[in-house]
Design a protein around this motif. Structure first.
Motif, PDB file in Angstrom:
ATOM      1  N   ARG A 128      52.460  33.662   1.253  1.00  0.00           N
ATOM      2  CA  ARG A 128      52.572  32.995   2.525  1.00  0.00           C
ATOM      3  C   ARG A 128      53.490  32.028   2.503  1.00  0.00           C
ATOM      4  NH1 ARG A 128      47.660  33.596   6.526  1.00  0.00           N
ATOM      5  NH2 ARG A 128      48.836  34.238   8.276  1.00  0.00           N
ATOM      6  N   GLY A 129      52.583  30.806   1.576  1.00  0.00           N
ATOM      7  CA  GLY A 129      53.766  29.891   1.177  1.00  0.00           C
ATOM      8  C   GLY A 129      55.026  29.879   1.221  1.00  0.00           C
ATOM      9  N   LEU A 130      56.067  30.951   0.368  1.00  0.00           N
ATOM     10  CA  LEU A 130      56.853  31.773   0.067  1.00  0.00           C
ATOM     11  C   LEU A 130      57.448  31.311   1.029  1.00  0.00           C
ATOM     12  CD1 LEU A 130      59.235  31.987  -1.972  1.00  0.00           C
ATOM     13  CD2 LEU A 130      58.179  34.033  -2.519  1.00  0.00           C
ATOM     14  N   ALA A 131      56.958  32.490   2.343  1.00  0.00           N
ATOM     15  CA  ALA A 131      57.467  33.018   3.351  1.00  0.00           C
ATOM     16  C   ALA A 131      57.471  32.294   4.368  1.00  0.00           C
ATOM     17  CB  ALA A 131      56.080  34.475   4.311  1.00  0.00           C
ATOM     18  N   ASN A 132      56.690  30.573   4.200  1.00  0.00           N
ATOM     19  CA  ASN A 132      57.119  30.226   5.483  1.00  0.00           C
ATOM     20  C   ASN A 132      58.091  28.920   4.841  1.00  0.00           C
ATOM     21  OD1 ASN A 132      55.810  31.506   6.977  1.00  0.00           O
ATOM     22  ND2 ASN A 132      54.307  30.193   6.411  1.00  0.00           N
ATOM     23  N   LEU A 133      58.932  28.844   3.567  1.00  0.00           N
ATOM     24  CA  LEU A 133      58.551  27.604   2.723  1.00  0.00           C
ATOM     25  C   LEU A 133      60.289  26.749   3.814  1.00  0.00           C
ATOM     26  CD1 LEU A 133      57.704  25.995   0.194  1.00  0.00           C
ATOM     27  CD2 LEU A 133      59.863  27.272  -0.865  1.00  0.00           C
ATOM     28  N   GLY A 134      60.387  25.352   3.549  1.00  0.00           N
ATOM     29  CA  GLY A 134      60.741  24.607   4.064  1.00  0.00           C
ATOM     30  C   GLY A 134      62.459  24.719   3.775  1.00  0.00           C
ATOM     31  N   PRO A 135      62.897  24.166   3.811  1.00  0.00           N
ATOM     32  CA  PRO A 135      64.155  23.654   3.089  1.00  0.00           C
ATOM     33  C   PRO A 135      64.821  22.954   1.987  1.00  0.00           C
ATOM     34  CG  PRO A 135      64.202  22.205   4.650  1.00  0.00           C
ATOM     35  CD  PRO A 135      63.679  23.225   4.755  1.00  0.00           C
ATOM     36  N   GLU A 136      65.935  23.470   1.227  1.00  0.00           N
ATOM     37  CA  GLU A 136      65.328  23.007   0.130  1.00  0.00           C
ATOM     38  C   GLU A 136      66.056  21.822   0.005  1.00  0.00           C
ATOM     39  OE1 GLU A 136      64.897  23.714  -3.515  1.00  0.00           O
ATOM     40  OE2 GLU A 136      63.713  25.503  -3.165  1.00  0.00           O
ATOM     41  N   PRO A 137      65.777  20.649  -0.466  1.00  0.00           N
ATOM     42  CA  PRO A 137      65.784  19.278  -0.387  1.00  0.00           C
ATOM     43  C   PRO A 137      67.240  18.774  -1.288  1.00  0.00           C
ATOM     44  CG  PRO A 137      64.351  18.798  -1.893  1.00  0.00           C
ATOM     45  CD  PRO A 137      64.118  20.720  -0.751  1.00  0.00           C
ATOM     46  N   LEU A 138      67.926  19.838  -2.015  1.00  0.00           N
ATOM     47  CA  LEU A 138      69.009  19.470  -3.123  1.00  0.00           C
ATOM     48  C   LEU A 138      70.342  20.176  -2.489  1.00  0.00           C
ATOM     49  CD1 LEU A 138      67.764  19.291  -6.279  1.00  0.00           C
ATOM     50  CD2 LEU A 138      68.168  17.191  -4.823  1.00  0.00           C
ATOM     51  N   SER A 139      69.555  21.086  -1.749  1.00  0.00           N
ATOM     52  CA  SER A 139      70.561  22.203  -1.290  1.00  0.00           C
ATOM     53  C   SER A 139      71.887  21.451  -0.163  1.00  0.00           C
ATOM     54  CB  SER A 139      69.982  23.342  -0.403  1.00  0.00           C
ATOM     55  OG  SER A 139      70.332  23.386   1.046  1.00  0.00           O
ATOM     56  N   PRO A 140      72.834  21.687   0.434  1.00  0.00           N
ATOM     57  CA  PRO A 140      73.584  20.816   1.253  1.00  0.00           C
ATOM     58  C   PRO A 140      72.801  21.241   2.817  1.00  0.00           C
ATOM     59  CG  PRO A 140      75.226  22.669   0.239  1.00  0.00           C
ATOM     60  CD  PRO A 140      73.068  22.667  -0.147  1.00  0.00           C
ATOM     61  N   SER A 141      71.796  22.307   3.211  1.00  0.00           N
ATOM     62  CA  SER A 141      71.452  22.668   3.892  1.00  0.00           C
ATOM     63  C   SER A 141      70.259  21.560   4.981  1.00  0.00           C
ATOM     64  CB  SER A 141      70.432  23.933   4.965  1.00  0.00           C
ATOM     65  OG  SER A 141      69.977  24.427   3.625  1.00  0.00           O
ATOM     66  N   THR A 143      69.777  18.366   5.650  1.00  0.00           N
ATOM     67  CA  THR A 143      70.674  17.371   6.686  1.00  0.00           C
ATOM     68  C   THR A 143      69.657  15.819   7.023  1.00  0.00           C
ATOM     69  OG1 THR A 143      70.813  18.112   8.634  1.00  0.00           O
ATOM     70  CG2 THR A 143      72.581  18.512   6.953  1.00  0.00           C
ATOM     71  N   PRO A 144      70.234  14.841   7.652  1.00  0.00           N
ATOM     72  CA  PRO A 144      69.485  14.102   8.285  1.00  0.00           C
ATOM     73  C   PRO A 144      68.287  14.755   9.351  1.00  0.00           C
ATOM     74  CG  PRO A 144      70.795  12.975   7.117  1.00  0.00           C
ATOM     75  CD  PRO A 144      71.404  14.228   6.697  1.00  0.00           C
ATOM     76  N   ASP A 145      69.610  15.389  10.315  1.00  0.00           N
ATOM     77  CA  ASP A 145      69.158  15.793  11.158  1.00  0.00           C
ATOM     78  C   ASP A 145      67.611  16.883  11.269  1.00  0.00           C
ATOM     79  OD1 ASP A 145      70.555  14.382  12.548  1.00  0.00           O
ATOM     80  OD2 ASP A 145      72.421  15.818  12.937  1.00  0.00           O
ATOM     81  N   VAL A 146      68.025  17.810   9.611  1.00  0.00           N
ATOM     82  CA  VAL A 146      67.088  18.901   9.132  1.00  0.00           C
ATOM     83  C   VAL A 146      65.803  17.982   8.965  1.00  0.00           C
ATOM     84  CG1 VAL A 146      66.377  20.272   7.754  1.00  0.00           C
ATOM     85  CG2 VAL A 146      68.445  20.168   8.216  1.00  0.00           C
ATOM     86  N   LEU A 147      66.288  16.793   8.468  1.00  0.00           N
ATOM     87  CA  LEU A 147      64.378  15.989   7.624  1.00  0.00           C
ATOM     88  C   LEU A 147      64.288  15.138   9.228  1.00  0.00           C
ATOM     89  CD1 LEU A 147      62.721  14.852   6.201  1.00  0.00           C
ATOM     90  CD2 LEU A 147      63.999  13.236   5.533  1.00  0.00           C
ATOM     91  N   ALA A 148      64.623  14.712  10.089  1.00  0.00           N
ATOM     92  CA  ALA A 148      64.148  14.243  11.266  1.00  0.00           C
ATOM     93  C   ALA A 148      63.978  14.710  12.110  1.00  0.00           C
ATOM     94  CB  ALA A 148      65.377  13.844  12.107  1.00  0.00           C
ATOM     95  N   ALA A 149      64.351  16.561  12.438  1.00  0.00           N
ATOM     96  CA  ALA A 149      64.039  17.355  13.139  1.00  0.00           C
ATOM     97  C   ALA A 149      61.724  18.093  12.476  1.00  0.00           C
ATOM     98  CB  ALA A 149      64.357  18.632  13.490  1.00  0.00           C
ATOM     99  N   ALA A 150      62.059  18.232  11.218  1.00  0.00           N
ATOM    100  CA  ALA A 150      61.067  18.145  10.560  1.00  0.00           C
ATOM    101  C   ALA A 150      59.947  17.359  11.101  1.00  0.00           C
ATOM    102  CB  ALA A 150      60.793  18.555   9.168  1.00  0.00           C
ATOM    103  N   LEU A 151      60.032  16.092  10.871  1.00  0.00           N
ATOM    104  CA  LEU A 151      59.364  14.691  10.902  1.00  0.00           C
ATOM    105  C   LEU A 151      59.000  14.478  12.703  1.00  0.00           C
ATOM    106  CD1 LEU A 151      61.004  12.254   8.202  1.00  0.00           C
ATOM    107  CD2 LEU A 151      59.224  13.788   8.693  1.00  0.00           C
TER     108      LEU A 151
END
Length: 305
Positions: A128-141, A143-151
């Motif tokens: 399950r954890g792999l299927a629901n895994l969030g973005p790779e923090p070192l990948s270009p995808s 972004t600060p906006d992605v982190l903002a949306a997560a928090l």
DNA sequence: CGTATGCCCTGCGCGC
DNA sequence: TGCGCGCAGGGCATAC
């Protein structure tokens, strides 16, 4: 505690020793470390397959063998490494993958928390954890906006949010504490209360801390070793983790250890001021840390990002 | 859905 | 010196 940098280091060290090799035999010494499918099927499917590639997602290692995907998670104390058959068998050895060059890919895990999933072409049985895994923090995808949306909108502590693998992949206790120190954010701050500026700083710090730790081949805190049995070099660069009672590398204030999100949490009370009305339970510093040289950060918090 | 809790397991530090 | 207790923690199941 393998986190993203340690798992990435294991991936890189295993790669040249495993990719291209045929898996001749799978020896399962502890059946409970095979999560999916049943151990007999696991063995039968894998024997004769050839390792094509090793990838990493968060803290998961993904070995592809033709249409098969072997998913490994080391959890707290798992070790994956290649050695010769003459090497004495380790005390907590659970699985041996016999390679066609005579070498062995071994899985050793003192606490038996980690283990394997084997997926077919349909990818049924994925953890399950792999299927629901969030973005790779070192990948270009990421972004600060992605982190903002997560928090955004979260009541839980920013530390708990960062440990949540569905929000950001690969962070664990060490690098969450380091990233929050770097960003000068108190770990108990409710995640949704971070300002845009703080989120941007945290985003940069997560990437910076993880990238540096990958460069240093991870942190050997207690048991961690890479795929060749070597320790990581990141421990001496940690600013707050496992440094309770020592002076903050930035300001000299004594680093504290408290419980946040049921985890031992290290921070500088001056650089990372506590939010209003949050009571923190002190946690005794780990003994035996005296005598370690105090390193001064190349740049104090505030100059990051 | 978001959040919190307990469980898995072993070695080790601590107190006596 | 020896013994027993409690803690550590990633991910997941479960509960609310």
């Amino acid at each position: 505690m393998p986190e993203l940098p340690e798992v990435e280091t294991v991936r890189r060290t295993l790669y040249p020793r495993v990719v291209g090799r045929r898996l001749e035999r799978v020896e399962i010494l502890t059946e409970r470390q095979i999560f999916h499918p049943d151990p007999g099927t696991f063995r039968a499917e894998l024997e004769g397959a050839v390792f094509d590639d090793i990838e990493r997602r968060g803290k998961y290692l993904l070995f592809s063998l033709g249409p098969l995907l072997l998913v490994a998670h080391l959890r707290m104390s798992g070790h994956l490494f290649v050695c010769g058959p003459e090497a004495p068998r380790q005390k907590h050895l659970h699985v041996v993958f016999h390679l066609d060059d005579g070498q062995e890919l071994r899985y050793v895990d003192q606490r038996k928390f980690g283990g394997f999933h084997l997926l077919g072409p349909d990818r049924q049985g994925m953890p399950r954890g792999l299927a629901n895994l969030g973005p790779e923090p070192l990948s270009p995808s990421f972004t600060p906006d992605v982190l903002a949306a997560a928090l955004a909108g979260r009541q839980t502590s920013v530390k708990a949010a960062l440990l949540n693998q569905a929000l950001v992949a690969g962070l664990g206790n060490i690098y969450v504490d380091e990233a929050l120190f770097c960003a000068r954010i108190h770990p108990a701050r409710p995640a949704g209360t971070l300002t845009e500026e703080e989120v941007a700083r945290l985003h940069g710090c997560i990437r910076r801390v993880l990238a540096r730790a990958v460069e240093k081949r991870g942190t050997t805190f207690s048991l961690y070793r890479d795929g060749e049995g070597n320790e990581g070099d990141m421990y001496d660069e940690l600013q707050v983790f496992d440094r309770a009672g020592e002076p903050c590398p930035a300001c000299g204030t004594t680093i504290q250890k408290v419980a946040v999100a049921q985890r031992g949490t290290h921070f500088c009370p001056r650089c990372q001021p506590a939010p209003e009305g949050v009571a923190l339970t002190p946690v005794r510093a780990r003994p035996g840390r005296r005598g370690r040289s105090v390193r001064v950060a190349a740049e104090p918090p505030g100059t990051y990002e």
